[in-house]
Motif scaffolding. Structure first.
Motif, PDB file in Angstrom:
ATOM      1  N   PRO A  72       0.767  -1.240   0.182  1.00  0.00           N
ATOM      2  CA  PRO A  72      -0.008   0.046  -0.293  1.00  0.00           C
ATOM      3  C   PRO A  72       0.792   1.156  -0.103  1.00  0.00           C
ATOM      4  CG  PRO A  72      -0.839  -1.930   1.426  1.00  0.00           C
ATOM      5  CD  PRO A  72       0.906  -2.350   1.074  1.00  0.00           C
ATOM      6  N   ALA A  73       0.203   2.511  -0.227  1.00  0.00           N
ATOM      7  CA  ALA A  73       0.675   3.433  -0.858  1.00  0.00           C
ATOM      8  C   ALA A  73       1.246   4.430   0.727  1.00  0.00           C
ATOM      9  CB  ALA A  73       0.244   4.370  -1.556  1.00  0.00           C
ATOM     10  N   ARG A  74       0.720   3.730   1.580  1.00  0.00           N
ATOM     11  CA  ARG A  74       0.400   4.930   2.650  1.00  0.00           C
ATOM     12  C   ARG A  74       1.916   4.193   3.658  1.00  0.00           C
ATOM     13  NH1 ARG A  74      -3.889   8.650   3.925  1.00  0.00           N
ATOM     14  NH2 ARG A  74      -3.993   9.533   1.748  1.00  0.00           N
ATOM     15  N   ALA A  75       1.759   2.984   3.918  1.00  0.00           N
ATOM     16  CA  ALA A  75       2.202   1.700   4.054  1.00  0.00           C
ATOM     17  C   ALA A  75       4.025   2.548   5.030  1.00  0.00           C
ATOM     18  CB  ALA A  75       3.329   0.919   3.490  1.00  0.00           C
ATOM     19  N   PRO A  76       4.430   1.608   6.458  1.00  0.00           N
ATOM     20  CA  PRO A  76       5.858   2.109   6.638  1.00  0.00           C
ATOM     21  C   PRO A  76       6.557   2.115   5.831  1.00  0.00           C
ATOM     22  CG  PRO A  76       4.275   1.334   8.170  1.00  0.00           C
ATOM     23  CD  PRO A  76       3.653   1.293   7.722  1.00  0.00           C
ATOM     24  N   ARG A  77       7.703   2.352   5.998  1.00  0.00           N
ATOM     25  CA  ARG A  77       8.905   1.951   5.170  1.00  0.00           C
ATOM     26  C   ARG A  77       9.590   0.905   6.438  1.00  0.00           C
ATOM     27  NH1 ARG A  77      11.889   7.330   5.936  1.00  0.00           N
ATOM     28  NH2 ARG A  77      12.903   5.854   6.625  1.00  0.00           N
ATOM     29  N   ASN A  78      10.578  -0.143   5.961  1.00  0.00           N
ATOM     30  CA  ASN A  78      11.021  -0.725   6.132  1.00  0.00           C
ATOM     31  C   ASN A  78      11.704  -0.591   7.100  1.00  0.00           C
ATOM     32  OD1 ASN A  78       9.654  -2.510   4.395  1.00  0.00           O
ATOM     33  ND2 ASN A  78      11.348  -3.281   3.658  1.00  0.00           N
ATOM     34  N   VAL A  79      12.160  -0.905   9.072  1.00  0.00           N
ATOM     35  CA  VAL A  79      13.342  -0.815   8.928  1.00  0.00           C
ATOM     36  C   VAL A  79      14.519  -1.476   9.466  1.00  0.00           C
ATOM     37  CG1 VAL A  79      13.662   0.075  11.772  1.00  0.00           C
ATOM     38  CG2 VAL A  79      10.977   0.389  10.800  1.00  0.00           C
ATOM     39  N   TYR A  80      15.690  -0.962   9.065  1.00  0.00           N
ATOM     40  CA  TYR A  80      16.469  -1.662   9.350  1.00  0.00           C
ATOM     41  C   TYR A  80      17.440  -1.595  10.082  1.00  0.00           C
ATOM     42  CZ  TYR A  80      15.112  -2.624   4.676  1.00  0.00           C
ATOM     43  OH  TYR A  80      14.276  -3.503   3.203  1.00  0.00           O
ATOM     44  N   ALA A  81      18.652  -2.487  10.575  1.00  0.00           N
ATOM     45  CA  ALA A  81      19.434  -2.297  11.917  1.00  0.00           C
ATOM     46  C   ALA A  81      20.264  -2.886  11.898  1.00  0.00           C
ATOM     47  CB  ALA A  81      19.232  -2.010  13.055  1.00  0.00           C
ATOM     48  N   ARG A  82      21.741  -2.729  11.750  1.00  0.00           N
ATOM     49  CA  ARG A  82      22.999  -3.479  10.791  1.00  0.00           C
ATOM     50  C   ARG A  82      23.224  -4.512  12.880  1.00  0.00           C
ATOM     51  NH1 ARG A  82      27.602  -1.695   7.004  1.00  0.00           N
ATOM     52  NH2 ARG A  82      28.876  -2.728   8.247  1.00  0.00           N
ATOM     53  N   GLU A  83      23.389  -5.252  13.261  1.00  0.00           N
ATOM     54  CA  GLU A  83      23.616  -6.133  13.955  1.00  0.00           C
ATOM     55  C   GLU A  83      25.198  -5.672  14.700  1.00  0.00           C
ATOM     56  OE1 GLU A  83      23.361 -10.523  14.722  1.00  0.00           O
ATOM     57  OE2 GLU A  83      25.300 -10.128  14.354  1.00  0.00           O
ATOM     58  N   GLU A  84      26.206  -5.229  14.131  1.00  0.00           N
ATOM     59  CA  GLU A  84      27.419  -5.095  14.856  1.00  0.00           C
ATOM     60  C   GLU A  84      27.379  -3.416  15.173  1.00  0.00           C
ATOM     61  OE1 GLU A  84      29.991  -3.137  10.734  1.00  0.00           O
ATOM     62  OE2 GLU A  84      28.692  -4.573  10.484  1.00  0.00           O
ATOM     63  N   HIS A  85      25.717  -2.357  14.709  1.00  0.00           N
ATOM     64  CA  HIS A  85      26.189  -1.636  15.479  1.00  0.00           C
ATOM     65  C   HIS A  85      24.785  -1.294  16.330  1.00  0.00           C
ATOM     66  CE1 HIS A  85      26.105   0.646  10.850  1.00  0.00           C
ATOM     67  NE2 HIS A  85      27.562   0.147  11.557  1.00  0.00           N
ATOM     68  N   LEU A  86      24.299  -2.214  15.933  1.00  0.00           N
ATOM     69  CA  LEU A  86      23.527  -2.636  17.856  1.00  0.00           C
ATOM     70  C   LEU A  86      24.661  -3.101  18.920  1.00  0.00           C
ATOM     71  CD1 LEU A  86      20.330  -4.598  16.605  1.00  0.00           C
ATOM     72  CD2 LEU A  86      20.627  -1.923  17.062  1.00  0.00           C
ATOM     73  N   LEU A  87      25.585  -4.066  18.262  1.00  0.00           N
ATOM     74  CA  LEU A  87      26.571  -4.089  19.131  1.00  0.00           C
ATOM     75  C   LEU A  87      27.249  -2.923  19.960  1.00  0.00           C
ATOM     76  CD1 LEU A  87      27.277  -8.084  18.157  1.00  0.00           C
ATOM     77  CD2 LEU A  87      26.422  -7.721  20.233  1.00  0.00           C
ATOM     78  N   ASP A  88      27.332  -1.957  18.972  1.00  0.00           N
ATOM     79  CA  ASP A  88      28.851  -1.531  19.360  1.00  0.00           C
ATOM     80  C   ASP A  88      27.430  -0.620  21.002  1.00  0.00           C
ATOM     81  OD1 ASP A  88      30.541  -2.419  18.153  1.00  0.00           O
ATOM     82  OD2 ASP A  88      29.712  -0.425  16.336  1.00  0.00           O
ATOM     83  N   ALA A  89      26.301  -0.134  20.281  1.00  0.00           N
ATOM     84  CA  ALA A  89      25.355   0.782  20.909  1.00  0.00           C
ATOM     85  C   ALA A  89      25.029  -0.172  22.046  1.00  0.00           C
ATOM     86  CB  ALA A  89      24.490   1.460  20.081  1.00  0.00           C
ATOM     87  N   LEU A  90      24.748  -1.502  22.403  1.00  0.00           N
ATOM     88  CA  LEU A  90      24.458  -1.901  23.927  1.00  0.00           C
ATOM     89  C   LEU A  90      25.311  -1.266  24.744  1.00  0.00           C
ATOM     90  CD1 LEU A  90      23.486  -5.681  22.946  1.00  0.00           C
ATOM     91  CD2 LEU A  90      21.986  -3.988  23.626  1.00  0.00           C
TER      92      LEU A  90
END
Length: 148
Positions: A72-90
């Motif tokens: 659908p045109a109004r569907a939210p954009r996909n959300v992406y997160a790289r694992e290495e960035h999450l591990l760096d932020a934890l």
């Protein structure tokens, strides 16, 4: 969620939680997503799927949409997160020393009953779904949920 066990489990808890993080590459090599089951979409509240892009492990949420049909045109954009960035932020999110290994950080998430929440621009922590359900049951007077 049932308050009691409906039937005997076919696998033990350790195997059940480990399997979603394991995948196989085309060359037969085993790949792991070490945060599988711990990363949640902050837009739609679904668990984010482990995936690989250009050799990097990551997580994505397509908000229940697939490539099988038009989005659908109004569907939210996909959300992406790289694992290495999450591990760096934890370490910063958990307020712990940055020298901890990934397994120690994951252990701390489990001990604290937390999951990682990702939106398009932010990363954060919140009580896990299991923890929130247990809190609701306790507040409603139905007793705590037994998970052992």
């Amino acid at each position: 969620m049932s308050e009691g066990t409906a039937h005997e489990p076919s696998v033990d808890d350790a195997t059940f939680t480990a399997v979603p993080g394991i995948g196989t590459a085309k060359n037969g090599e085993t790949r792991r997503h070490v945060l599988a089951g711990l990363v949640v979409c902050g837009v739609c509240d679904r668990r984010m799927d482990g995936h690989r892009v250009h050799g990097h492990a990551g997580y994505r949420c397509r908000h229940g949409y697939t490539s099988a049909g038009p989005r659908p045109a109004r569907a939210p954009r996909n959300v992406y997160a790289r694992e290495e960035h999450l591990l760096d932020a934890l370490p910063g999110l958990l307020e712990v020393d940055g020298g901890d290994t990934a397994s120690k950080l994951i252990e701390q998430l489990a001990e604290r009953g937390l999951e990682i929440v990702c939106t398009h621009h932010n990363r954060g922590l919140r009580p896990s779904m299991t923890q929130r359900r247990a809190n609701v049951l306790t507040r409603s007077g139905r007793g705590a949920l037994h998970l052992g």
